[in-house]
Scaffold this active site. Structure first.
Site, PDB file in Angstrom:
ATOM      1  N   LYS A  94       9.827 -16.193 -10.823  1.00 27.88           N
ATOM      2  CA  LYS A  94       8.997 -15.119 -11.353  1.00 27.88           C
ATOM      3  C   LYS A  94       7.854 -15.695 -12.182  1.00 27.88           C
ATOM      4  O   LYS A  94       8.064 -16.549 -13.056  1.00 27.88           O
ATOM      5  CB  LYS A  94       9.847 -14.187 -12.222  1.00 27.88           C
ATOM      6  CG  LYS A  94       9.055 -13.030 -12.827  1.00 27.88           C
ATOM      7  CD  LYS A  94       9.935 -12.152 -13.702  1.00 27.88           C
ATOM      8  CE  LYS A  94       9.093 -11.067 -14.373  1.00 27.88           C
ATOM      9  NZ  LYS A  94       9.899 -10.210 -15.256  1.00 27.88           N
ATOM     10  N   ASP A  99      -3.858  -6.588   4.223  1.00 26.48           N
ATOM     11  CA  ASP A  99      -4.905  -7.494   4.712  1.00 26.48           C
ATOM     12  C   ASP A  99      -4.683  -8.932   4.268  1.00 26.48           C
ATOM     13  O   ASP A  99      -5.132  -9.857   4.936  1.00 26.48           O
ATOM     14  CB  ASP A  99      -6.275  -7.022   4.220  1.00 26.48           C
ATOM     15  CG  ASP A  99      -6.664  -5.685   4.837  1.00 26.48           C
ATOM     16  OD1 ASP A  99      -6.551  -5.561   6.063  1.00 26.48           O
ATOM     17  OD2 ASP A  99      -7.070  -4.781   4.089  1.00 26.48           O
ATOM     18  N   PHE A 106      -4.937   2.429  14.571  1.00 26.82           N
ATOM     19  CA  PHE A 106      -5.161   3.475  13.578  1.00 26.82           C
ATOM     20  C   PHE A 106      -6.157   2.963  12.544  1.00 26.82           C
ATOM     21  O   PHE A 106      -6.180   1.759  12.227  1.00 26.82           O
ATOM     22  CB  PHE A 106      -3.850   3.862  12.899  1.00 26.82           C
ATOM     23  CG  PHE A 106      -3.149   5.020  13.553  1.00 26.82           C
ATOM     24  CD1 PHE A 106      -2.939   6.198  12.856  1.00 26.82           C
ATOM     25  CD2 PHE A 106      -2.719   4.939  14.866  1.00 26.82           C
ATOM     26  CE1 PHE A 106      -2.295   7.276  13.468  1.00 26.82           C
ATOM     27  CE2 PHE A 106      -2.085   6.002  15.477  1.00 26.82           C
ATOM     28  CZ  PHE A 106      -1.862   7.178  14.779  1.00 26.82           C
ATOM     29  N   LYS A 109     -14.500  -0.214  14.460  1.00 26.95           N
ATOM     30  CA  LYS A 109     -13.202  -0.869  14.652  1.00 26.95           C
ATOM     31  C   LYS A 109     -12.823  -0.901  16.125  1.00 26.95           C
ATOM     32  O   LYS A 109     -12.277  -1.895  16.617  1.00 26.95           O
ATOM     33  CB  LYS A 109     -12.135  -0.122  13.847  1.00 26.95           C
ATOM     34  CG  LYS A 109     -10.774  -0.805  13.833  1.00 26.95           C
ATOM     35  CD  LYS A 109      -9.828  -0.142  12.834  1.00 26.95           C
ATOM     36  CE  LYS A 109      -8.507  -0.895  12.742  1.00 26.95           C
ATOM     37  NZ  LYS A 109      -7.612  -0.303  11.724  1.00 26.95           N
ATOM     38  N   ASP A 135      -4.459 -10.561  12.249  1.00 25.91           N
ATOM     39  CA  ASP A 135      -4.920  -9.262  12.735  1.00 25.91           C
ATOM     40  C   ASP A 135      -4.087  -8.923  13.966  1.00 25.91           C
ATOM     41  O   ASP A 135      -4.371  -9.383  15.073  1.00 25.91           O
ATOM     42  CB  ASP A 135      -6.413  -9.332  13.083  1.00 25.91           C
ATOM     43  CG  ASP A 135      -7.003  -7.964  13.367  1.00 25.91           C
ATOM     44  OD1 ASP A 135      -6.290  -7.123  13.950  1.00 25.91           O
ATOM     45  OD2 ASP A 135      -8.169  -7.731  13.014  1.00 25.91           O
ATOM     46  N   ILE A 136      -3.036  -8.139  13.772  1.00 29.68           N
ATOM     47  CA  ILE A 136      -2.083  -7.875  14.848  1.00 29.68           C
ATOM     48  C   ILE A 136      -2.750  -7.129  15.996  1.00 29.68           C
ATOM     49  O   ILE A 136      -2.541  -7.452  17.172  1.00 29.68           O
ATOM     50  CB  ILE A 136      -0.875  -7.090  14.311  1.00 29.68           C
ATOM     51  CG1 ILE A 136      -0.186  -7.879  13.180  1.00 29.68           C
ATOM     52  CG2 ILE A 136       0.122  -6.796  15.426  1.00 29.68           C
ATOM     53  CD1 ILE A 136       0.927  -7.118  12.486  1.00 29.68           C
ATOM     54  N   LEU A 137      -3.573  -6.132  15.676  1.00 33.33           N
ATOM     55  CA  LEU A 137      -4.215  -5.327  16.708  1.00 33.33           C
ATOM     56  C   LEU A 137      -5.184  -6.165  17.544  1.00 33.33           C
ATOM     57  O   LEU A 137      -5.123  -6.155  18.785  1.00 33.33           O
ATOM     58  CB  LEU A 137      -4.940  -4.146  16.056  1.00 33.33           C
ATOM     59  CG  LEU A 137      -5.676  -3.196  16.998  1.00 33.33           C
ATOM     60  CD1 LEU A 137      -4.711  -2.548  17.981  1.00 33.33           C
ATOM     61  CD2 LEU A 137      -6.421  -2.130  16.193  1.00 33.33           C
ATOM     62  N   ASN A 149       0.849  -1.184   0.000  1.00 33.02           N
ATOM     63  CA  ASN A 149       0.000   0.000   0.000  1.00 33.02           C
ATOM     64  C   ASN A 149       0.887   1.237   0.000  1.00 33.02           C
ATOM     65  O   ASN A 149       2.108   1.124  -0.017  1.00 33.02           O
ATOM     66  CB  ASN A 149      -0.964  -0.017   1.194  1.00 33.02           C
ATOM     67  CG  ASN A 149      -0.217  -0.087   2.512  1.00 33.02           C
ATOM     68  OD1 ASN A 149       0.587   0.784   2.822  1.00 33.02           O
ATOM     69  ND2 ASN A 149      -0.475  -1.128   3.286  1.00 33.02           N
ATOM     70  N   LYS A 200     -12.078  -4.568  17.578  1.00 30.38           N
ATOM     71  CA  LYS A 200     -10.685  -4.929  17.857  1.00 30.38           C
ATOM     72  C   LYS A 200     -10.387  -5.086  19.340  1.00 30.38           C
ATOM     73  O   LYS A 200      -9.403  -5.723  19.712  1.00 30.38           O
ATOM     74  CB  LYS A 200      -9.736  -3.886  17.262  1.00 30.38           C
ATOM     75  CG  LYS A 200      -9.913  -3.657  15.773  1.00 30.38           C
ATOM     76  CD  LYS A 200      -9.546  -4.872  14.947  1.00 30.38           C
ATOM     77  CE  LYS A 200      -9.609  -4.553  13.466  1.00 30.38           C
ATOM     78  NZ  LYS A 200      -9.270  -5.713  12.625  1.00 30.38           N
TER      79      LYS A 200
END
Length: 416
Positions: free
Chosen positions: A304, A295, A341, A355, A323-325, A227, A359
């Site tokens: 390749k 995600d 965040f 969220k 999902d780390i949080l 991202n 979470k």
């Protein structure tokens, strides 16, 4: 096994080409590898080869200003889980045993507080020489793992022990070393201080973990899912917390920002590496999860992926990343204050409230990224807590960081 971070020091000798296969296999098995190429090693392979295989900058000089700014040699020596010397020449092991540090490789080896593994490679008579055997004995007494070399025909035409072990055997030895307890000698000198010696303030005595930047999820050796996160806001928060006296561990995705003063930095690539690095950084008083974690990931191809003649795109089977949080909120090592965040392009506050509930964290810092926030120098945020929503004005990211760090200090000063 859980992906780890490895510092690979490539010594001189014709066996250096096998270090490339070791590196390729470690990457295929999910480990992150940073490389140091000695002056002698560069006579046999190039920095470009190691950079292409590791997807990381290659370090060659103790006095390279750019490298020292981005990651000082002391930090480089300590941010890995294991230091591997492959091939370990007679000269390199002799300097290690004597404590000589006259180039980048030997300086890192003397400064590291992590376990070290050597894969020797040299002429048979050099290996059997009493001086080399004394050096090997000294290294092992110093808790360095020294593999036994293979026996066979040498590049010089002689036969006997001294050949570099096969890459698969070296990788197996590396993964075995990664699972062993850290020697007590290293633990006794590597305990982190309870506060940041560079600064003092309301966060003195507090340990804080910050994640920042994007994650890169490899598709094949040359492509990845990512991202646009620049890491600027997370780095600014880490710096602001350190300036208030906190001992800060910054877990950073692939960005080129300099390490903030007084901050311990751990570089990662993927979401799974970030999760493991956060877990290693605990316990902590607060964790601020600023990173824009991808995600999904895919099972990366070893080669390749080529375009099909008929133009059919390849099918990528997306697998959800951890999902780390949310995982941290459920963990037995949950920090007292857990902040997430939420980067949204619409309905920012509504999504942030959802969220916060989903979470299990304490605060959500929400921002609208529909413009040029990602990569820009300012931010307009909404601080969402169980008590309500605070709308902050558009501010430089450093000012956002300072205001948030002050709020964290206030929260941690309150009774539990």
């Amino acid at each position: 096994m859980t992906p780890k971070r490895i510092l690979l020091i490539v010594g001189g000798g014709i066996a250096a080409f096998k270090a490339c296969e070791v590196l390729r296999t470690l990457r295929k098995r999910g480990h992150t590898v940073r490389c140091v190429l000695t002056e002698a090693g560069a006579q046999f392979i190039t920095p470009l080869t190691l950079a292409a295989l590791s997807e990381q900058p290659v370090h060659t000089s103790l006095f390279e200003l750019k490298d020292e700014v981005e990651m000082g040699h002391i930090e480089l020596s300590r941010e890995a889980d294991l230091v591997v010397v492959c091939p370990a020449t007679a000269n390199l092991m002799a300097r290690m045993a004597a404590g000589i540090c006259d180039d980048l490789a030997t300086t890192l080896l003397l400064a590291t507080d992590k376990p070290v593994l050597c894969a020797p490679a040299m002429n048979v008579r050099m290996w059997l020489h009493p001086a080399t055997q004394r050096n090997v004995a000294q290294l092992r007494a110093d808790d360095v793992t020294v593999m036994e070399p293979d026996e066979g025909m040498m590049a010089c035409g002689e036969f006997g022990p001294g050949r570099l072990p096969e890459p698969d055997a070296i990788v197996a030895a590396i993964e075995d070393a990664l699972q062993r307890p850290i020697p007590a000698r290293l633990l006794s000198v590597s305990a982190a201080p309870a506060s940041n010696p560079s600064y003092s303030g309301p966060l003195t005595g507090r340990k804080i973990v910050v994640t920042a930047g994007p994650t890169h999820e490899p598709i094949d050796p040359v492509r990845y899912i990512a991202n646009r996160s620049s890491g600027k806001q997370g780095f600014a928060i880490a710096e602001a917390a350190a300036r208030l006296g906190a001992e800060v561990t910054l877990v950073a995705g692939p960005v080129t920002l300099p390490t903030p003063p007084g901050v311990k930095r751990v570089d990662v690539e993927s979401a799974r590496e970030m999760q493991a690095a956060v877990d290693r950084a605990l316990p902590a008083d607060a964790a601020i999860m600023v990173a824009a974690v991808a995600d999904w990931h895919v099972d990366a191809a070893a080669q390749k992926i080529k375009k099909q003649p008929d133009g059919t795109p390849p099918a990528l089977a997306l697998v959800q990343n951890p999902d780390i949080l949310a995982g941290l909120a459920r963990s037995a090592k949950r920090p007292r204050l857990l902040i997430g965040f939420a980067a949204e392009t619409n309905d920012v506050v509504a999504y942030a409230r959802a969220k916060l509930a989903a979470k299990g964290c304490d605060w959500i810092v929400a921002n609208d990224v529909s413009g040029d926030v990602m990569g820009g120098d300012s931010n307009s945020i909404h601080l969402v807590t169980r008590d309500g929503v605070e709308d902050w004005p558009n501010l430089p990211k450093q000012a956002v960081a300072e205001q948030l760090a002050a709020r964290i200090a206030d929260a941690l000063s309150e009774p539990r």
